[in-house]
Design a protein around this motif. Structure first.
Motif, PDB file in Angstrom:
ATOM      1  N   TYR A  58      11.373  -5.053   2.205  1.00  0.00           N
ATOM      2  CA  TYR A  58      10.651  -4.554   1.019  1.00  0.00           C
ATOM      3  C   TYR A  58      11.459  -3.421   0.397  1.00  0.00           C
ATOM      4  CZ  TYR A  58       7.037  -7.537   2.818  1.00  0.00           C
ATOM      5  OH  TYR A  58       6.350  -8.642   3.255  1.00  0.00           O
ATOM      6  N   GLU A  59      12.539  -3.836  -0.260  1.00  0.00           N
ATOM      7  CA  GLU A  59      13.504  -2.872  -0.769  1.00  0.00           C
ATOM      8  C   GLU A  59      12.984  -2.092  -1.969  1.00  0.00           C
ATOM      9  OE1 GLU A  59      17.305  -4.633  -1.411  1.00  0.00           O
ATOM     10  OE2 GLU A  59      17.480  -5.378   0.649  1.00  0.00           O
ATOM     11  N   LYS A  60      12.151  -2.701  -2.785  1.00  0.00           N
ATOM     12  CA  LYS A  60      11.627  -1.992  -3.962  1.00  0.00           C
ATOM     13  C   LYS A  60      10.786  -0.799  -3.536  1.00  0.00           C
ATOM     14  CE  LYS A  60       8.617  -2.581  -8.001  1.00  0.00           C
ATOM     15  NZ  LYS A  60       7.734  -3.527  -8.746  1.00  0.00           N
ATOM     16  N   GLU A  61       9.857  -1.013  -2.620  1.00  0.00           N
ATOM     17  CA  GLU A  61       9.004   0.085  -2.151  1.00  0.00           C
ATOM     18  C   GLU A  61       9.834   1.140  -1.422  1.00  0.00           C
ATOM     19  OE1 GLU A  61       6.558  -3.456  -2.881  1.00  0.00           O
ATOM     20  OE2 GLU A  61       8.423  -3.117  -1.786  1.00  0.00           O
ATOM     21  N   ALA A  62      10.820   0.686  -0.640  1.00  0.00           N
ATOM     22  CA  ALA A  62      11.685   1.631   0.067  1.00  0.00           C
ATOM     23  C   ALA A  62      12.488   2.472  -0.916  1.00  0.00           C
ATOM     24  CB  ALA A  62      12.625   0.877   1.006  1.00  0.00           C
ATOM     25  N   ALA A  63      13.010   1.836  -1.964  1.00  0.00           N
ATOM     26  CA  ALA A  63      13.827   2.565  -2.935  1.00  0.00           C
ATOM     27  C   ALA A  63      13.011   3.613  -3.673  1.00  0.00           C
ATOM     28  CB  ALA A  63      14.449   1.584  -3.935  1.00  0.00           C
ATOM     29  N   GLY A  64      11.754   3.312  -3.979  1.00  0.00           N
ATOM     30  CA  GLY A  64      10.904   4.290  -4.659  1.00  0.00           C
ATOM     31  C   GLY A  64      10.697   5.540  -3.824  1.00  0.00           C
ATOM     32  N   LEU A  65      10.387   5.358  -2.539  1.00  0.00           N
ATOM     33  CA  LEU A  65      10.198   6.507  -1.649  1.00  0.00           C
ATOM     34  C   LEU A  65      11.507   7.259  -1.441  1.00  0.00           C
ATOM     35  CD1 LEU A  65       7.857   4.872   1.013  1.00  0.00           C
ATOM     36  CD2 LEU A  65       7.223   6.676  -0.589  1.00  0.00           C
ATOM     37  N   LEU A  66      12.602   6.523  -1.296  1.00  0.00           N
ATOM     38  CA  LEU A  66      13.908   7.155  -1.080  1.00  0.00           C
ATOM     39  C   LEU A  66      14.306   8.025  -2.264  1.00  0.00           C
ATOM     40  CD1 LEU A  66      16.692   7.422   0.362  1.00  0.00           C
ATOM     41  CD2 LEU A  66      17.370   5.342  -0.865  1.00  0.00           C
ATOM     42  N   LYS A  67      14.205   7.495  -3.466  1.00  0.00           N
ATOM     43  CA  LYS A  67      14.628   8.254  -4.644  1.00  0.00           C
ATOM     44  C   LYS A  67      13.729   9.469  -4.867  1.00  0.00           C
ATOM     45  CE  LYS A  67      16.782   4.312  -6.972  1.00  0.00           C
ATOM     46  NZ  LYS A  67      16.716   3.376  -8.128  1.00  0.00           N
ATOM     47  N   GLY A  68      12.440   9.322  -4.585  1.00  0.00           N
ATOM     48  CA  GLY A  68      11.541  10.470  -4.708  1.00  0.00           C
ATOM     49  C   GLY A  68      11.913  11.581  -3.745  1.00  0.00           C
ATOM     50  N   LEU A  69      12.267  11.209  -2.507  1.00  0.00           N
ATOM     51  CA  LEU A  69      12.634  12.218  -1.514  1.00  0.00           C
ATOM     52  C   LEU A  69      13.943  12.900  -1.892  1.00  0.00           C
ATOM     53  CD1 LEU A  69      11.412  13.314   1.074  1.00  0.00           C
ATOM     54  CD2 LEU A  69      12.790  11.678   2.359  1.00  0.00           C
ATOM     55  N   LEU A  70      14.887  12.152  -2.454  1.00  0.00           N
ATOM     56  CA  LEU A  70      16.136  12.766  -2.896  1.00  0.00           C
ATOM     57  C   LEU A  70      15.901  13.715  -4.067  1.00  0.00           C
ATOM     58  CD1 LEU A  70      17.488  10.777  -0.950  1.00  0.00           C
ATOM     59  CD2 LEU A  70      19.202  10.338  -2.717  1.00  0.00           C
ATOM     60  N   GLU A  71      14.962  13.367  -4.953  1.00  0.00           N
ATOM     61  CA  GLU A  71      14.602  14.285  -6.042  1.00  0.00           C
ATOM     62  C   GLU A  71      14.008  15.568  -5.470  1.00  0.00           C
ATOM     63  OE1 GLU A  71      14.874  14.122  -9.321  1.00  0.00           O
ATOM     64  OE2 GLU A  71      15.641  12.089  -9.585  1.00  0.00           O
ATOM     65  N   ALA A  72      13.139  15.430  -4.482  1.00  0.00           N
ATOM     66  CA  ALA A  72      12.545  16.614  -3.852  1.00  0.00           C
ATOM     67  C   ALA A  72      13.622  17.470  -3.187  1.00  0.00           C
ATOM     68  CB  ALA A  72      11.497  16.191  -2.827  1.00  0.00           C
ATOM     69  N   ALA A  73      14.584  16.813  -2.540  1.00  0.00           N
ATOM     70  CA  ALA A  73      15.642  17.549  -1.843  1.00  0.00           C
ATOM     71  C   ALA A  73      16.438  18.423  -2.804  1.00  0.00           C
ATOM     72  CB  ALA A  73      16.573  16.574  -1.124  1.00  0.00           C
ATOM     73  N   GLU A  74      16.657  17.952  -4.025  1.00  0.00           N
ATOM     74  CA  GLU A  74      17.360  18.770  -5.018  1.00  0.00           C
ATOM     75  C   GLU A  74      16.614  20.067  -5.287  1.00  0.00           C
ATOM     76  OE1 GLU A  74      20.047  16.922  -8.284  1.00  0.00           O
ATOM     77  OE2 GLU A  74      18.180  15.780  -8.267  1.00  0.00           O
ATOM     78  N   HIS A  75      15.291  19.970  -5.416  1.00  0.00           N
ATOM     79  CA  HIS A  75      14.490  21.166  -5.691  1.00  0.00           C
ATOM     80  C   HIS A  75      14.494  22.135  -4.511  1.00  0.00           C
ATOM     81  CE1 HIS A  75      12.804  19.969  -9.572  1.00  0.00           C
ATOM     82  NE2 HIS A  75      12.673  18.754  -9.090  1.00  0.00           N
ATOM     83  N   LEU A 116       0.827  -1.214   0.000  1.00  0.00           N
ATOM     84  CA  LEU A 116       0.000   0.000   0.000  1.00  0.00           C
ATOM     85  C   LEU A 116       0.858   1.260   0.000  1.00  0.00           C
ATOM     86  CD1 LEU A 116      -2.756  -1.049   2.575  1.00  0.00           C
ATOM     87  CD2 LEU A 116      -3.120  -0.566   0.157  1.00  0.00           C
ATOM     88  N   LEU A 117       1.952   1.251   0.753  1.00  0.00           N
ATOM     89  CA  LEU A 117       2.808   2.437   0.827  1.00  0.00           C
ATOM     90  C   LEU A 117       3.494   2.716  -0.504  1.00  0.00           C
ATOM     91  CD1 LEU A 117       4.469   1.945   4.341  1.00  0.00           C
ATOM     92  CD2 LEU A 117       2.508   3.377   3.747  1.00  0.00           C
ATOM     93  N   GLY A 118       3.619   1.697  -1.344  1.00  0.00           N
ATOM     94  CA  GLY A 118       4.245   1.883  -2.641  1.00  0.00           C
ATOM     95  C   GLY A 118       3.294   2.225  -3.761  1.00  0.00           C
ATOM     96  N   THR A 119       1.983   2.306  -3.479  1.00  0.00           N
ATOM     97  CA  THR A 119       1.008   2.620  -4.522  1.00  0.00           C
ATOM     98  C   THR A 119       0.980   4.124  -4.793  1.00  0.00           C
ATOM     99  OG1 THR A 119      -0.782   2.873  -2.920  1.00  0.00           O
ATOM    100  CG2 THR A 119      -0.433   0.666  -3.841  1.00  0.00           C
ATOM    101  N   PRO A 120       0.513   4.532  -5.990  1.00  0.00           N
ATOM    102  CA  PRO A 120       0.409   5.968  -6.289  1.00  0.00           C
ATOM    103  C   PRO A 120      -0.507   6.732  -5.336  1.00  0.00           C
ATOM    104  CG  PRO A 120       0.276   4.681  -8.303  1.00  0.00           C
ATOM    105  CD  PRO A 120       0.206   3.700  -7.171  1.00  0.00           C
ATOM    106  N   ALA A 121      -1.424   6.034  -4.684  1.00  0.00           N
ATOM    107  CA  ALA A 121      -2.313   6.723  -3.747  1.00  0.00           C
ATOM    108  C   ALA A 121      -1.546   7.259  -2.540  1.00  0.00           C
ATOM    109  CB  ALA A 121      -3.422   5.784  -3.274  1.00  0.00           C
ATOM    110  N   MET A 122      -0.466   6.559  -2.157  1.00  0.00           N
ATOM    111  CA  MET A 122       0.329   6.991  -1.008  1.00  0.00           C
ATOM    112  C   MET A 122       1.648   7.631  -1.424  1.00  0.00           C
ATOM    113  SD  MET A 122      -1.419   6.547   1.717  1.00  0.00           S
ATOM    114  CE  MET A 122      -0.152   6.785   2.958  1.00  0.00           C
ATOM    115  N   ASP A 123       2.315   7.064  -2.424  1.00  0.00           N
ATOM    116  CA  ASP A 123       3.593   7.594  -2.884  1.00  0.00           C
ATOM    117  C   ASP A 123       3.337   8.662  -3.940  1.00  0.00           C
ATOM    118  OD1 ASP A 123       6.112   8.158  -3.787  1.00  0.00           O
ATOM    119  OD2 ASP A 123       6.635   6.098  -4.339  1.00  0.00           O
ATOM    120  N   ALA A 124       3.579   9.929  -3.571  1.00  0.00           N
ATOM    121  CA  ALA A 124       3.322  11.034  -4.492  1.00  0.00           C
ATOM    122  C   ALA A 124       4.406  11.173  -5.551  1.00  0.00           C
ATOM    123  CB  ALA A 124       3.208  12.346  -3.708  1.00  0.00           C
TER     124      ALA A 124
END
Length: 636
Positions: free
Chosen positions: A515-532, A466-474
């Motif tokens: 659950y490394e796949k779901e963790a990696a998705g959230l991690l990479k998204g947060l790092l992208e946000a941090a750049e901005h 659930l945490l890896g779905t588009p409904a939760m992961d922006a």
């Protein structure tokens, strides 16, 4: 910022007296207007940027020679520090000598930050000439600005300081302003002490974002440090700038817990400071760490951050001991932790769940997670020192775990989800919220083991999906409330905004659960946000769906920097390395993320068991310790 000092302005560098602009000290605005004019004009802004957590540089240009053509021939540079110092440097590129009038218009209302935030700041106060500058005063408060060199003219009625600068061709001249509360000396920020409670951690690796992100996080944490005035050796973190520059117990404890890889001194100072606030005497609140209420969105009433702080206290002490908190300090803090645990058992009584606010409030999902972790880690702490009560806590934790897996699980066609809470009548509140990530944060026990979770294996898998779905992961991080839930608002504090702390907890919890796949998705998204955000993550930002050529939208009420957001960076990187120390047993276990989502990663300047610690994770997800305390063994 370098708390208790803070300076806020727009990118021009001019303080125009509107909004939040100003120099602050201890939440009081000492100066709200500081406008520089050279040759009767404001410089044209060409560049502005932070040069550190406590300093910024602003550059503007002017064309003062009639024959200079389109090129500017004067550069005005302003270097501003959070301690109330500003240096104005004027450089000439003209071919002939210049005589330039420089004026600085000053003013202040001496308002406190809360009044300014509420739009209730008063008018500017009248100034008087004082020493080599100006002074303002109101009942019980006064501030002054002094200048070096002294101005040639000081006009109190206009709040104006004036110099005549003579610049030869290619010459430079400078003026330094110092903003102070009247009658006080230079500001001495807690983060500028000779010895810092935070180790100077550094990161390097294949991903170029890791180094600036960790550097910014450590610098911001350093600048957010405050001292207990009555006990100057005890430091803790302010919640964030600009809105919450003081102690927020739950946030201070959560941030101290995430920064344990930088040493245990901050945790010890935070625990000692809060132990002195613990409620004593008789009554149902005895043993609590007081804290204000926190909005929980439209589905639930406000929660009590005092409940969270009281439960975080023994958990932080137990984990700080594993990271290397000296035995004497642990034992000195143990009675306060015992009082927190006694409050927990007394408040729960014969019930299974801890209501919040209590009594009569809902049983929140995250409160049960905090209480369960406090019981298990607290029991482990009591056992280590042969203190009574451990068996009772463990028994209650087992009862809670068995009941939670049934009562809090809402079945649906997708496999189910954890309820956000149980209403006082026992009905589940079924909306999917980011508060569920606290169920994955079980806490560190001995020998590198994590405590068992409240959810079973199948339920944990469903939550991870659930945490890896588009409904939760922006795409930038984890939304506070699922986008399909009633009341979702991308800008809502608890109803859709991405909160960095909860996203980091999700990444760490998903990694620990495998659950490394779901963790990696959230991690990479947060790092992208941090750049901005210039590698300085805010407390939260809008949970709008990420799309091509978009950037995360800032939240107007978010602190930036914020203690929990900055500390979350430490948690993210140490979770990737899987560092699990047990200082009393002189071991450290490494469980790195095998998929190595950021490629090779090196972490230096950490602290484990009171000594420097460095680890490198290869592209194959293998860990190698490069520096560690003498006698520290690598656990299996």
């Amino acid at each position: 910022m370098a708390l208790p000092g803070l300076a806020l302005s727009g990118e021009s560098g001019q303080l125009d007296g509107r909004g939040l602009d100003g120099f602050y000290r201890g939440g009081r605005r000492l100066l709200s207007r500081c406008q520089v004019r050279v040759a009767g004009r404001e410089p044209l802004p060409v560049q502005a940027g932070m040069t550190g957590a406590d300093s910024a540089r602003f550059v503007g240009t002017l064309r003062v020679s009639p024959a200079a053509g389109p090129d500017p021939d004067v550069v005005v540079e302003r270097t501003r520090h959070a301690d109330g110092t500003e240096r104005i440097t004027v450089r000439s590129a003209a071919l002939r000598p210049l005589r330039l009038p420089v004026e600085v218009a000053l003013g202040t209302d001496l308002a406190d930050l809360a009044a300014i935030a509420a739009g209730a700041a008063g008018p500017e106060l009248p100034a008087s000439v004082h020493d080599s500058g100006l002074r303002w005063a109101t009942a019980g408060t006064a501030a002054c600005v002094t200048a070096d060199p002294p101005p040639s003219d000081a006009l109190a009625s206009a709040g104006l300081l004036r110099w005549e600068l003579n610049l030869p061709p290619g010459g430079t001249a400078a003026v330094e302003l110092r903003v102070r509360p009247a009658g006080t000396g230079p500001l001495r920020p807690a983060g500028h002490a000779a010895t810092s409670p935070l180790a100077p951690a550094r990161a390097e690796g294949d991903d170029p974002r890791v180094a600036p992100l960790l550097h910014s996080a450590v610098a911001d944490l350093q600048a957010l440090l405050l001292r207990d005035p009555a006990h100057p050796s005890d430091t803790y973190l302010a919640a964030g700038v600009p809105w919450r520059c003081g102690m927020a117990p739950a946030e201070a404890l959560a941030a101290a817990r995430m920064t344990l890889p930088l040493g245990t001194r901050l945790a010890a100072g935070t625990l000692r400071t809060l132990a002195r606030t613990q409620l004593q005497g008789q009554g149902p609140r005895t043993g609590m760490i007081p804290g204000p209420r926190r909005d929980a969105g439209p589905h639930l009433p406000p929660g009590c951050t005092g409940t969270e702080a009281t439960l975080l206290f023994p958990a932080l002490l137990a984990e700080a001991r594993r990271w290397g908190l000296p035995e004497q300090e642990t034992q000195e803090l143990l009675p306060a932790a015992e009082r927190c645990l006694t409050w927990l058992r007394a408040t729960v009584g014969d019930s299974t769940y801890l209501a919040d606010p209590h009594p009569g409030g809902p049983a929140r999902c995250e409160t049960q997670a905090h209480a369960y972790r406090a019981a298990l880690l607290g029991a482990d702490l009591l056992d280590a020192y042969d203190r009574p009560g451990a068996a009772e806590l463990q028994q209650w934790a087992q009862t809670l775990r068995a009941a939670f897996r049934t009562d809090f699980w809402v079945a649906d066609r997708g496999g189910g989800r954890p309820a956000a809470a149980l209403a006082p009548d026992g009905r589940p509140v079924p909306h999917l919220a980011a508060t569920a990530v606290h169920l994955l944060d079980t806490g560190l026990l001995g020998a590198g083991r994590l405590a068992p979770g409240l959810l079973d294996t199948v339920q944990t898998e469903h939550l991870a999906r659930l945490l890896g779905t588009p409904a939760m992961d922006a795409g930038w991080g984890l939304r506070g409330l699922g986008s399909k839930e009633p009341g979702h608002n991308p800008f809502g504090h608890r109803t859709g905004a991405v909160r960095v702390h909860e996203t980091a907890l999700a990444v760490a919890g998903l990694v620990a659960a495998g659950y490394e796949k779901e963790a990696a998705g959230l991690l990479k998204g947060l790092l992208e946000a941090a750049e901005h955000f210039g590698h300085r993550l805010p407390e939260m930002f809008a949970g709008e769906r990420r799309s091509t050529a978009t950037a995360p939208l800032p939240h107007p009420a978010a602190c930036r920097p914020a203690a929990t957001a900055a500390a979350s960076v430490i948690l993210l990187f140490t979770a990737l390395a899987g560092i699990r120390p047990d200082a009393p047993a002189r071991t450290v276990t490494l469980r790195p993320v095998r998929s190595a989502p950021l490629g090779e990663l090196g972490l230096n300047g950490l602290r484990v068991a009171g000594a420097p610690f460095a680890v490198r994770i290869s592209r194959l997800g293998l860990a190698m310790v490069e520096e560690a305390a003498d006698g520290l063994q690598l656990g299996a």
